[in-house]
Design a protein around this motif. Structure first.
Motif, short mmCIF file in Angstrom:
data_model
loop_
_atom_site.label_atom_id
_atom_site.label_comp_id
_atom_site.label_asym_id
_atom_site.label_seq_id
_atom_site.Cartn_x
_atom_site.Cartn_y
_atom_site.Cartn_z
N ASP A 119 0.83 -1.20 0.00
CA ASP A 119 0.00 0.00 0.00
C ASP A 119 0.87 1.26 0.00
OD1 ASP A 119 0.88 -0.65 2.54
OD2 ASP A 119 -1.01 -0.20 3.55
N TRP A 120 1.67 1.47 1.04
CA TRP A 120 2.46 2.69 1.08
C TRP A 120 3.88 2.51 0.55
CZ3 TRP A 120 6.60 3.82 4.62
CH2 TRP A 120 6.92 2.77 5.48
N GLN A 121 4.31 1.26 0.39
CA GLN A 121 5.55 0.96 -0.32
C GLN A 121 5.31 -0.26 -1.19
OE1 GLN A 121 9.57 1.32 1.00
NE2 GLN A 121 8.95 2.03 3.03
N PRO A 122 5.82 -0.30 -2.42
CA PRO A 122 5.63 -1.47 -3.28
C PRO A 122 6.23 -2.72 -2.65
CG PRO A 122 6.45 0.40 -4.55
CD PRO A 122 6.55 0.79 -3.11
N ALA A 123 5.56 -3.85 -2.83
CA ALA A 123 6.07 -5.13 -2.31
C ALA A 123 7.26 -5.58 -3.12
CB ALA A 123 4.96 -6.18 -2.34
N GLN A 124 8.19 -6.30 -2.47
CA GLN A 124 9.37 -6.83 -3.16
C GLN A 124 9.12 -8.18 -3.78
OE1 GLN A 124 9.01 -5.86 0.17
NE2 GLN A 124 11.05 -5.96 1.08
N ARG A 125 7.96 -8.75 -3.56
CA ARG A 125 7.63 -10.06 -4.14
C ARG A 125 6.31 -9.93 -4.89
NH1 ARG A 125 10.75 -14.21 -2.35
NH2 ARG A 125 9.27 -15.68 -3.24
N PRO A 126 6.09 -10.76 -5.93
CA PRO A 126 4.84 -10.68 -6.69
C PRO A 126 3.63 -11.08 -5.84
CG PRO A 126 6.19 -12.54 -7.41
CD PRO A 126 7.04 -11.74 -6.49
N SER A 127 2.49 -10.51 -6.16
CA SER A 127 1.29 -10.71 -5.34
C SER A 127 0.81 -12.16 -5.34
CB SER A 127 0.17 -9.79 -5.82
OG SER A 127 -0.11 -10.00 -7.20
N TRP A 128 1.10 -12.93 -6.41
CA TRP A 128 0.62 -14.31 -6.43
C TRP A 128 1.24 -15.14 -5.31
CZ3 TRP A 128 3.71 -18.56 -6.76
CH2 TRP A 128 5.00 -18.40 -7.29
N ASN A 129 2.39 -14.71 -4.79
CA ASN A 129 3.01 -15.43 -3.67
C ASN A 129 2.10 -15.52 -2.45
OD1 ASN A 129 6.53 -14.40 -4.01
ND2 ASN A 129 5.32 -15.88 -5.14
N TYR A 130 1.13 -14.62 -2.35
CA TYR A 130 0.28 -14.54 -1.17
C TYR A 130 -1.14 -15.04 -1.44
CZ TYR A 130 4.32 -11.98 0.25
OH TYR A 130 5.61 -11.66 0.53
N ARG A 131 -1.34 -15.69 -2.59
CA ARG A 131 -2.64 -16.27 -2.92
C ARG A 131 -2.49 -17.78 -3.08
NH1 ARG A 131 -2.97 -11.42 -6.26
NH2 ARG A 131 -2.16 -12.63 -8.01
N ALA A 132 -3.13 -18.53 -2.19
CA ALA A 132 -3.03 -19.98 -2.25
C ALA A 132 -3.58 -20.53 -3.55
CB ALA A 132 -3.78 -20.60 -1.06
N GLU A 133 -4.62 -19.88 -4.09
CA GLU A 133 -5.24 -20.36 -5.33
C GLU A 133 -4.31 -20.22 -6.53
OE1 GLU A 133 -6.89 -16.18 -4.38
OE2 GLU A 133 -6.28 -18.01 -3.31
N ASP A 134 -3.27 -19.41 -6.42
CA ASP A 134 -2.29 -19.26 -7.50
C ASP A 134 -0.99 -20.01 -7.22
OD1 ASP A 134 -3.97 -17.65 -8.98
OD2 ASP A 134 -3.25 -15.79 -8.07
N GLY A 135 -0.99 -20.86 -6.19
CA GLY A 135 0.20 -21.63 -5.86
C GLY A 135 1.15 -20.93 -4.92
N GLY A 136 0.68 -19.87 -4.25
CA GLY A 136 1.54 -19.12 -3.35
C GLY A 136 1.68 -19.78 -1.98
N GLY A 137 2.46 -19.13 -1.13
CA GLY A 137 2.68 -19.62 0.23
C GLY A 137 4.14 -19.91 0.49
N ILE A 138 4.61 -19.53 1.67
CA ILE A 138 6.02 -19.69 1.98
C ILE A 138 6.40 -21.15 2.22
CG2 ILE A 138 5.94 -19.39 4.50
CD1 ILE A 138 8.41 -17.43 4.06
N VAL A 139 5.45 -21.97 2.66
CA VAL A 139 5.76 -23.39 2.87
C VAL A 139 6.08 -24.07 1.54
CG1 VAL A 139 4.82 -25.63 3.57
CG2 VAL A 139 4.45 -23.62 5.01
N MET A 140 5.22 -23.88 0.55
CA MET A 140 5.47 -24.51 -0.75
C MET A 140 6.71 -23.92 -1.41
SD MET A 140 4.57 -26.90 -2.77
CE MET A 140 2.94 -27.40 -2.23
N ASP A 141 6.99 -22.65 -1.16
CA ASP A 141 8.15 -22.01 -1.74
C ASP A 141 9.45 -22.49 -1.07
OD1 ASP A 141 10.00 -20.36 -2.90
OD2 ASP A 141 9.06 -18.48 -2.33
N MET A 142 9.51 -22.42 0.25
CA MET A 142 10.80 -22.61 0.94
C MET A 142 11.06 -24.05 1.37
SD MET A 142 12.10 -19.75 0.49
CE MET A 142 13.64 -20.32 1.21
N PHE A 143 10.02 -24.84 1.67
CA PHE A 143 10.29 -26.20 2.13
C PHE A 143 10.94 -27.05 1.04
CE2 PHE A 143 7.71 -27.02 6.21
CZ PHE A 143 7.97 -25.74 6.67
#
Length: 383
Positions: A178-202
């Motif tokens: 909102d007040w600063q652009p995110a450093q990661r794409p927004s799909w990372n935070y939508r489970a329906e698009d395959g996002g999530g830190i568990v699936m990414d980092m594990f």
């Protein structure tokens, strides 16, 4: 000295990782250095065919880097016999179908991870590639980081004695958008698009633990969505449906315990964005992206707990930094060179689609553990 060419279909190069790490810092860097040197002294020059859905972005990329070959026709690229290697850096949700088609066309496969959305699909990809007899590899970039290569040197030299435990901290604050652009794409935070830190980092943690220490046989994990609302690239608010932090205990063969925190909602109070502390009977080490510090058994201080007195032992000063005894190239580029040698001259490549499936299995188990509140034992995966 002869130089041959190797055509590579590169799908997903307009995305962040596909563009920066795989195209610019790997394939273009290899071309700039004159190709990949083989064991007989000859060289292989990668010839990329850029693939994506947006013709304007592809044309701009190709023009910027002086490349001629690009297309939005994925089926045509897969059928192109002048490019026997297929690389995938797309969203996870569309990766399996593209990899399946490439395997069916006889392409050698190199891909980002996760290789699929679930371990059943990931294992099926490994089986298909094995049955088709195509060479295959999955990006395992963390193993080629200077800090972890130095850590491996300590392990291989027997520095630790019996390894007891690993404690890892990964992450940084990703702005909400909102007040600063995110450093990661927004799909990372939508489970329906395959996002999530568990699936990414594990998927990363599986091969790091497996390759440096021992295979994981059980996991206990708590995955959390700490920030429920974020803002996308167009400034629109959206519901964050995927986990943005995970707190896990991994049980490794041989009795080693690994505790790893992964978070996109943590402010950094460490030297590097990821650090692993390894404790053994004869010594300990802390490895990050670039550096590795160690403390031997003989050099270990002898603290005494007394909360009434100010601490006088300079603990952080009592560690020794490992020297740069080698040249450390970009980890993505190094693994690309390894895979190209694997394709052309059957060089070693232990990081295949089956290894990728084990990473997906660990992520799946981590999510199940968080959902059920149980410790999850991992089933064996084999072809």
């Amino acid at each position: 000295m002869t130089t041959s060419s190797l055509g590579i279909v590169m799908n997903g190069v307009t995305g962040r990782m596909g563009h920066r790490q795989h195209l610019v810092r790997s394939i273009l860097a290899i071309r700039e250095q004159g190709g990949v040197e083989l064991s007989d002294g000859s060289k292989v020059m990668p010839e990329p065919l850029l693939v994506g859905r947006n013709a304007d972005k592809l044309a701009e990329l190709a023009g910027r880097y002086g490349l001629e070959n690009w297309t939005t026709d994925l089926d045509g690229a897969i059928d192109d016999t002048d490019h026997p290697v297929y690389f995938d850096a797309q969203l996870t949700s569309v990766r399996k179908d593209a990899l399946t088609a490439a395997i069916a066309a006889g392409k050698h496969i190199y891909t980002e991870k996760p290789t699929a959305e679930d371990s059943k699909a990931a294992l099926e990809l490994a089986r298909l590639a094995n049955e088709a007899g195509v060479k295959n590899g999955v990006v395992h970039d963390k193993l080629f980081l200077p800090g972890l290569r130095k850590l491996r040197r300590l392990i291989d030299g027997g520095f630790f004695g019996d390894i007891l435990s690993i404690r890892g901290e990964f992450g940084y604050w990703v702005f909400e958008g909102d007040w600063q652009p995110a450093q990661r794409p927004s799909w990372n935070y939508r489970a329906e698009d395959g996002g999530g830190i568990v699936m990414d980092m594990f998927c990363h943690w599986n091969y790091v633990l497996e390759d440096l220490f021992a295979p994981v046989h059980a996991v206990t994990n708590r995955a959390v969505t700490h920030i429920p609302q974020r803002w996308d690239e167009q400034g629109r608010a959206y519901e964050a449906t995927a986990d943005d932090a995970a707190y896990a205990i991994f049980e490794l063969d041989g009795g080693i315990i690994a505790q790893l925190n992964s978070s996109w909602v943590v402010r950094v109070n460490r030297d590097e964005l990821v650090e692993f502390q390894v404790d053994g009977t004869h010594g300990s080490a802390v490895a990050g992206l670039q550096k590795c510090r160690f403390q031997s058994r003989a050099g270990t201080p002898k603290p005494v707990w007394n909360p009434d007195l100010a601490e006088t032992i300079p603990y952080r000063e009592q560690w020794t930094e490992m020297p740069d005894n080698d040249t450390y190239d970009n980890g993505f580029k190094v693994q690309w060179e390894q895979f190209i040698r694997h394709v052309v001259e059957d060089g070693p490549n232990p990081y295949d689609l089956l290894s990728g499936a084990r990473g997906v299995r660990l992520a799946e188990a981590g999510l199940e553990s968080s959902r059920t509140g149980r410790r999850i034992e991992l089933e064996d995966l084999s072809l």
